[in-house]
Design a protein around this motif. Structure first.
Motif, mmCIF file in Angstrom:
data_model
loop_
_atom_site.group_PDB
_atom_site.id
_atom_site.type_symbol
_atom_site.label_atom_id
_atom_site.label_comp_id
_atom_site.label_asym_id
_atom_site.label_seq_id
_atom_site.Cartn_x
_atom_site.Cartn_y
_atom_site.Cartn_z
ATOM 1 N N THR A 4 -0.367 14.131 22.857
ATOM 2 C CA THR A 4 -0.142 13.799 24.218
ATOM 3 C C THR A 4 -1.174 13.403 24.890
ATOM 4 N N SER A 5 -1.082 12.345 25.508
ATOM 5 C CA SER A 5 -2.229 11.669 26.525
ATOM 6 C C SER A 5 -2.051 11.975 27.847
ATOM 7 N N CYS A 6 -3.282 12.150 28.447
ATOM 8 C CA CYS A 6 -3.458 12.478 29.973
ATOM 9 C C CYS A 6 -2.635 11.397 30.663
ATOM 10 N N GLY A 12 -5.594 8.575 29.988
ATOM 11 C CA GLY A 12 -4.948 7.955 28.765
ATOM 12 C C GLY A 12 -5.465 8.670 27.623
ATOM 13 N N ALA A 13 -6.502 9.572 27.553
ATOM 14 C CA ALA A 13 -7.434 10.311 26.647
ATOM 15 C C ALA A 13 -6.058 11.442 26.049
ATOM 16 N N LEU A 14 -6.157 11.880 24.495
ATOM 17 C CA LEU A 14 -5.390 12.678 24.148
ATOM 18 C C LEU A 14 -5.924 14.238 24.601
ATOM 19 N N GLY A 42 -10.181 14.132 27.689
ATOM 20 C CA GLY A 42 -8.851 14.778 27.614
ATOM 21 C C GLY A 42 -8.985 16.191 27.460
ATOM 22 N N GLU A 93 -8.386 5.756 27.542
ATOM 23 C CA GLU A 93 -7.571 5.125 26.550
ATOM 24 C C GLU A 93 -6.915 4.083 27.150
#
Length: 533
Positions: free
Chosen positions: A72-74, A78-80, A90, A287
């Motif tokens: 799941t991305s933040c 966008g980081a995992l 993330g 990301e």
């Protein structure tokens, strides 16, 4: 919770002599975010020896390397999301990560870095190199895509991505967006056309001019130019492929991403499912955040043109209640985009093309987080013009020092400072400049950097560089001395030779910009303040 209740019971029973436990310092609005015990101890002894430097922030909670990284991305960067290591993108504290994972609520979470940026304006330092940022952007090379290059007009040409063809490929069309135009003063009629020509010239000089298909001046914050941009993209690029936002850190990409998310460029079905990108003066997108692009069918284009015409004619009293609420919500964030009213279909995201927000290309920065907030302008710049004679020095905070060495001709020149109003400007004699910097750098007189002599020990030494200018008359500046998000325009009589010595941090990349961005800025000066420069 039980320990907190037990502590309250002890107080009621007269047992208040015992020290408070860690839970008594917990913030109730985020109870799964327990404070680090080291932070609690530092509150009891704030200035103990070896305390963390001012401007750096501790991580809350603890890491657990044994828990696998999620898929799941933040929704902010966008980081995992993970709880393995606090200094990686993330990161969520293991205490919160495990609770959200067990409850199935990880999809709506933001990482600790985005949380601190959004709510506390604090930036955590991450282990992410310049090359790692660029590797994410290089994914564009293999895609059929349009590149939207976001350029900070306050930092030209420094905010240009000079190796753009290497990052995205030489076969990509590029639309250049000069952002933050709302912060620049109008120095003369038709100044916007001159800014566009200057921006086009910078792109040619950087080597990717032939790839530039279009150029727009915008303000992602206020919405200036966004409707014209959306219309141009729907006409020229239509629905040929994906679109990528590319640019340097702090150029305004995340703000533009959020504004386009609320406009006709985003499919209406996606707005409720997507969260806005995190906005801050520091690099945020780690990301690839994305939203689906609307297919500009003839019917949708017809609806859009009618809606834009109606928006110009309607007053607030005539707007539908839901549209008025949406515009009021956007107004609080500074956006003025006209969103789509099309009803989403069941296959709205099938075979969709997407707009991606890529990471900001990192630049060397010597300032700490709070200092960045002072230096980066967020409101319209008011020029400050000073009359200097040879043998005088102008300080722009403690970030730059400009020595006026010699002038062949008249006795004085005009120096117009275009910088954040929170950055002080100080004028003194050349013979006193070194002692003024030594005594006041890090203190209130020069303002930035802040933190006294201890902070200045970590700030890089100022490196001198000599410049020779030729005046163009008192109606036009000879050149700009660029200082990264700030500059000083120098105006002298036609034909006069001006010798300057500029001191600044080597990594800041200060230099000379000709022609100047706002050549007639000295004409915006007010009356001379008596007995002052």
């Amino acid at each position: 919770h039980l320990r907190a209740l037990e502590g309250q019971l002890q107080v009621l029973r007269g047992g208040a002599s015992q020290g408070a436990g860690p839970d008594s310092f917990m913030e109730f609005q985020d109870e799964d975010f327990p404070l680090d015990e080291r932070l609690i101890k530092s509150q009891k002894k704030k200035k103990r020896k070896g305390a963390e430097p001012k401007g750096e922030h501790r991580v809350f909670g603890t890491a657990d390397a044994g828990v696998a990284v999620s898929d799941t991305s933040c929704s902010g960067c966008g980081a995992l999301l993970h709880c393995a290591a606090a200094d990686l993108p993330g990161f969520l504290p293991s205490e919160k990560f495990k609770v959200l994972m067990a409850a199935g609520k990880l999809g709506g979470a933001t990482c600790q870095r985005c949380h601190l940026l959004t709510h506390h304006h604090k930036a955590l330092h991450l282990q992410l190199t310049r090359d790692q940022y660029r590797d994410v952007v290089r994914r564009v090379r293999a895609r059929k895509a349009l590149v939207l290059l976001v350029v900070d007009l306050l930092d030209l040409p420094g905010s240009l991505v000079l190796d753009l063809p290497d990052l995205v490929g030489t076969n990509k069309q590029v639309v250049v967006l000069g952002n933050k135009v709302d912060l620049l003063p109008a120095d003369a009629p038709n100044y916007l056309q001159r800014l566009k020509r200057h921006l086009a010239w910078c792109c040619q000089d950087a080597g990717f001019g032939p790839q530039v298909a279009d150029l727009h001046l915008i303000s992602a914050k206020t919405g200036f130019g966004l409707e014209a941009l959306v219309s141009a993209l729907q006409r020229s690029w239509s629905y040929k492929g994906d679109v990528f936002l590319v640019g340097g850190a702090n150029a305004g990409k995340s703000t533009l991403f959020n504004a386009l998310l609320e406009s006709d460029y985003c499919r209406s079905a996606a707005v409720g499912a997507l969260r806005r990108a995190t906005i801050s003066p520091w690099p945020t997108t780690l990301e690839l955040l994305k939203f689906p692009i609307t297919n500009p069918t003839p019917y949708r284009m017809f609806r859009r043109q009618n809606r834009l015409k109606e928006a110009l004619q309607q007053t607030e009293a005539e707007l539908p209640a839901d549209e008025l609420r949406r515009l009021q919500r956007l107004g609080r964030h500074g956006y003025l985009a006209v969103g789509s009213h099309d009803k989403p279909s069941a296959n709205d995201l099938k075979d969709a093309h997407w707009l991606y927000d890529t990471p900001g290309i990192l630049r060397e920065r010597d300032l700490q987080d709070q200092e960045v907030r002072f230096v980066v302008p967020t409101r319209a710049i008011v020029p400050r013009t000073f009359v200097l004679k040879p043998g005088m020095t102008l300080f722009v905070g403690a970030l730059a020092r400009i020595d006026f060495l010699q002038l062949q001709g008249r006795k004085s020149c005009w120096f117009s400072v275009l910088a954040s109003s929170q950055v002080p400007v100080h004028v003194t004699g050349l013979e006193k400049a070194a002692s003024v910097y030594e005594r006041h750098a890090g203190h209130a007189l020069l303002g930035v950097p802040a933190g006294g002599s201890e902070r200045m020990q970590r700030f890089p030494a100022l490196v001198p560089q000599d410049f020779n200018l030729e005046g163009r008359g008192y109606l036009e500046a000879a050149a700009d001395i660029t200082l990264s998000s700030a500059w000083v325009a120098v105006t002298a009589m036609s034909g006069e030779r001006v010798e300057l010595r500029v001191h600044g941090p080597e990594a800041a990349g200060f230099g000379l910009r000709t022609p100047p961005l706002l050549p007639h800025v000295a004409s915006l000066k007010g009356e001379r303040l008596r007995k002052s420069a």
